[in-house]
Motif scaffolding. Structure first.
Motif, PDB file in Angstrom:
ATOM      1  N   PRO A   1      -2.607   1.411   3.258  1.00 12.93           N
ATOM      2  CA  PRO A   1      -2.787   0.429   2.192  1.00 12.93           C
ATOM      3  C   PRO A   1      -2.163  -0.930   2.509  1.00 12.93           C
ATOM      4  O   PRO A   1      -2.743  -1.972   2.191  1.00 12.93           O
TER       5      PRO A   1
ATOM      6  N   HIS B   1      -4.383  -2.699   4.996  1.00 14.65           N
ATOM      7  CA  HIS B   1      -5.593  -3.170   4.331  1.00 14.65           C
ATOM      8  C   HIS B   1      -5.313  -4.436   3.535  1.00 14.65           C
ATOM      9  O   HIS B   1      -6.142  -5.351   3.476  1.00 14.65           O
TER      10      HIS B   1
ATOM     11  N   GLU C   1     -11.015   0.884   5.627  1.00  9.32           N
ATOM     12  CA  GLU C   1     -11.993   1.394   4.664  1.00  9.32           C
ATOM     13  C   GLU C   1     -12.891   2.454   5.306  1.00  9.32           C
ATOM     14  O   GLU C   1     -13.164   3.497   4.707  1.00  9.32           O
TER      15      GLU C   1
ATOM     16  N   LEU D   1      -6.777   4.447   2.891  1.00 12.17           N
ATOM     17  CA  LEU D   1      -6.221   4.078   1.588  1.00 12.17           C
ATOM     18  C   LEU D   1      -5.791   5.289   0.772  1.00 12.17           C
ATOM     19  O   LEU D   1      -4.968   5.170  -0.133  1.00 12.17           O
TER      20      LEU D   1
END
Length: 603
Positions: free
Chosen positions: A482, A485, A497, A502
């Motif tokens: 996360p 990202h 992704e 995530l």
């Protein structure tokens, strides 16, 4: 098999060749080379019936991560170098080493494509930058790069963003992303004329091309299939091999007649090569020296060309003559490098293959378990400067392809999707426990080393099982999926992704954020992160160093942090004498970095 070496530079001095590019007709190639001492060169190659010839090698000060070289007619090279704040400069590099400026732009990055023979100019170019949010869509200009004024001459304005380009003889096939969807246009770079290629609208990908044929990936009831398309009449003919592939396949080139396809097959740490007939489906397996083949190819009438390397030999240009049964390599002096090998180890739920360098890990004074980046990647039997450096220092290297690595089947690779730091961490911990159990009594516990995703995994390994490790070295690590990202570039965010980094783990260990385990990082720790890292923000390592300080760890005593100001994601460089790589090696060998005044400010 080897062919006479006709180069003018001793191949034994080169430890890295990268950024290979071919001319549109496939008779010339160019790349960047790094020597043992760290010298940087641009190499120009001629590719003919008698094998590869190194036309010239000219010193070129550059950062290989931000530099591209294109071979041009007349044996010049077009050099593109990115700088700070989106600057990009293009120069002509001549055989005598002279650089003459072509132009510069603040609109980087410009993507470059070799010009087909007969088209005026040096290359084709277009902006790789996404339009600003809210900006009016005015299409994408396709430029011709010239030596005149202006040096960027608009050839045609296209109705969308260019996603990829394929040279088809004298023309170029472009895939465009438009407001109405994906379209493909054929562009003639001689005059800018375009025409739609509507019969390709339902195809997934164009994999390779000739003047008259395309190799396609098309969708079918049983999944994607290969097909050959005729550009003249728009017909598409699917085909299947008559022999099952040995591993994951990568179709990379078509011969000039369109009747043969070169296919790379990844089987564990090895790369194999076969030739498939597009009419009969017959598979002819090519004899290949053990090692790694790069999927960067050209297939002119003289044969198939692609880079090859092995544990004892840096990348060089390999050649498959027309109809030949074996891949040929140019002859070279006896290499001074140490051999590599493959061995299987027990993982958490099955065997894990690893590439090994150096002395026997059971008896060596030090052993390091090296974790690859990616995560959708794997260690190969190609040349590795860092592994050579570690092995020469007497350190045994065990480089596993744990779950999540490519080359071992879909289940092995896809186990990591939505589970970053779960199956791969379990494999690494199991392997480390096995290595320690099998080592002779009294020997030091293994160290763990990793780069990028491997650095993230190394920190997780050292933080969740501190009892297994004597030291941890993490190069360009991130702290969690996360977090990566949130502040990574577009490519890294897309990778997170695509592989679902995530989703947080819900097992006993909980979310795999490195900071949650920082208090347990009790083994010797070295963090290395280039200040100019374009993929993983240096703030990840800075944050971890700050967290360790908050926990009472003393920088310089309990852990060390090195932030080279001129390095990007490839912080260790590309030579066996790189000063940052030397610091890592000495830290793993002796526990202290080299006393280099140029580096002390960053330790």
């Amino acid at each position: 098999m080897t062919t006479p070496w006709r180069g003018i530079v001793d191949g034994a001095t080169v430890t890295s060749r990268m950024n290979f590019r071919f001319s549109a007709c496939g008779t010339r190639a160019a790349c960047l080379a790094t020597t043992e001492s760290g010298g940087q060169y641009a190499e120009s190659w001629s590719l003919g019936e008698d094998g590869p010839a190194l036309d010239f090698s000219a010193e070129l000060t550059c950062n290989p991560t931000y530099t591209t070289v294109l071979p041009l007619d007349g044996r010049c090279l077009l050099v593109s170098r990115h700088g700070l704040e989106d600057t990009q400069n293009l120069d002509l590099l001549h055989q005598d080493g002279r650089l003459s400026s072509v132009g510069g732009t603040q609109h980087a990055p410009l993507a470059l494509l070799a010009l087909p023979a007969g088209a005026p100019g040096l290359a084709l170019a277009w902006s790789g930058r996404a339009p600003r949010e809210g900006a009016a869509d005015q299409g994408t200009p396709l430029y011709r790069v010239t030596t005149g004024t202006p040096w960027l001459e608009e050839l045609v304005r296209l109705p969308g963003r260019i996603r990829d380009a394929t040279i088809c003889g004298p023309r170029v096939l472009l895939a465009l992303e438009t407001p109405s969807g994906k379209v493909r246009l054929m562009v003639d770079p001689r005059d800018g004329n375009t025409r739609p290629v509507t019969f390709l609208d339902d195809t997934d990908r164009v994999l390779a091309s000739t003047e008259h044929h395309l190799l396609l990936a098309v969708r079918g009831p049983q999944g994607p299939r290969l097909a050959r398309a005729h550009l003249a009449d728009g017909s598409i003919h699917p085909f299947d091999p008559d022999t099952a592939p040995r591993g994951m396949i990568y179709p990379v080139a078509m011969d000039p007649t369109g009747t043969s396809v070169a296919v790379l097959e990844t089987v564990g740490a090895r790369t194999l090569l076969s030739r498939w007939n597009t009419e009969s489906g017959a598979v002819h397996r090519i004899e290949v020296p053990e090692g790694e083949l790069l999927p960067v190819t050209a297939w002119p009438p003289a044969g198939l060309w692609l880079p090859h390397s092995s544990p004892r030999r840096p990348r060089t240009m390999a050649w498959l003559p027309p109809g030949g049964p074996e891949l040929r390599l140019p002859a070279a002096p006896v290499e001074p490098w140490l051999p590599g090998r493959v061995e299987s180890f027990p993982g958490a739920e099955g065997p894990v293959e690893a590439v090994l360098y150096g002395p026997d890990w059971r008896t060596s004074s030090q052993v390091v378990i090296a974790l690859h980046g990616g995560p959708a990647s794997h260690w190969t039997l190609g040349f590795n400067p860092l592994f050579q450096l570690l092995a020469a220092a007497g350190i045994a290297v065990v480089a596993p392809n744990q779950r999540g690595s490519t080359g071992y089947g879909a289940a092995h690779t896809l186990s990591l999707v939505g589970a970053w730091g779960v199956p791969d961490l379990a494999d690494v911990s199991a392997l480390a426990a096995y290595v320690q159990d099998q080592r002779e009594a009294g020997l030091e516990r293994p160290a763990v080393f990793g780069m990028s995703y491997g650095g993230y995994l190394a920190l997780l390994a050292a933080g969740t099982r501190p009892d297994l490790w004597s030291a941890c070295v993490a190069v360009a690590p991130f702290l969690s999926g996360p977090r990566l990202h949130a502040d990574g570039n577009i490519a890294m965010a897309g990778m997170v992704e695509r592989l679902d980094g995530l989703t947080e783990a819900a097992d006993a260990l909980g979310p795999r954020d490195v900071t949650r385990f920082a208090a347990q990082l009790r083994s010797r720790l070295l963090l290395v992160h280039g200040r100019r890292d374009e993929s993983v923000s240096v703030n990840h390592s800075r944050f971890l160093a700050g967290k360790l300080a908050e926990l009472g760890c003393r920088e310089g005593t309990d852990f060390r942090y090195l932030e080279p100001p001129d390095r990007g994601h490839a912080a260790l460089g590309y030579s066996v004498q790189d000063p940052i790589a030397a610091v890592v090696t000495q830290y793993l060998a002796d526990g202290e970095p080299a006393a280099d005044p140029a580096l002390e400010a960053h330790l």
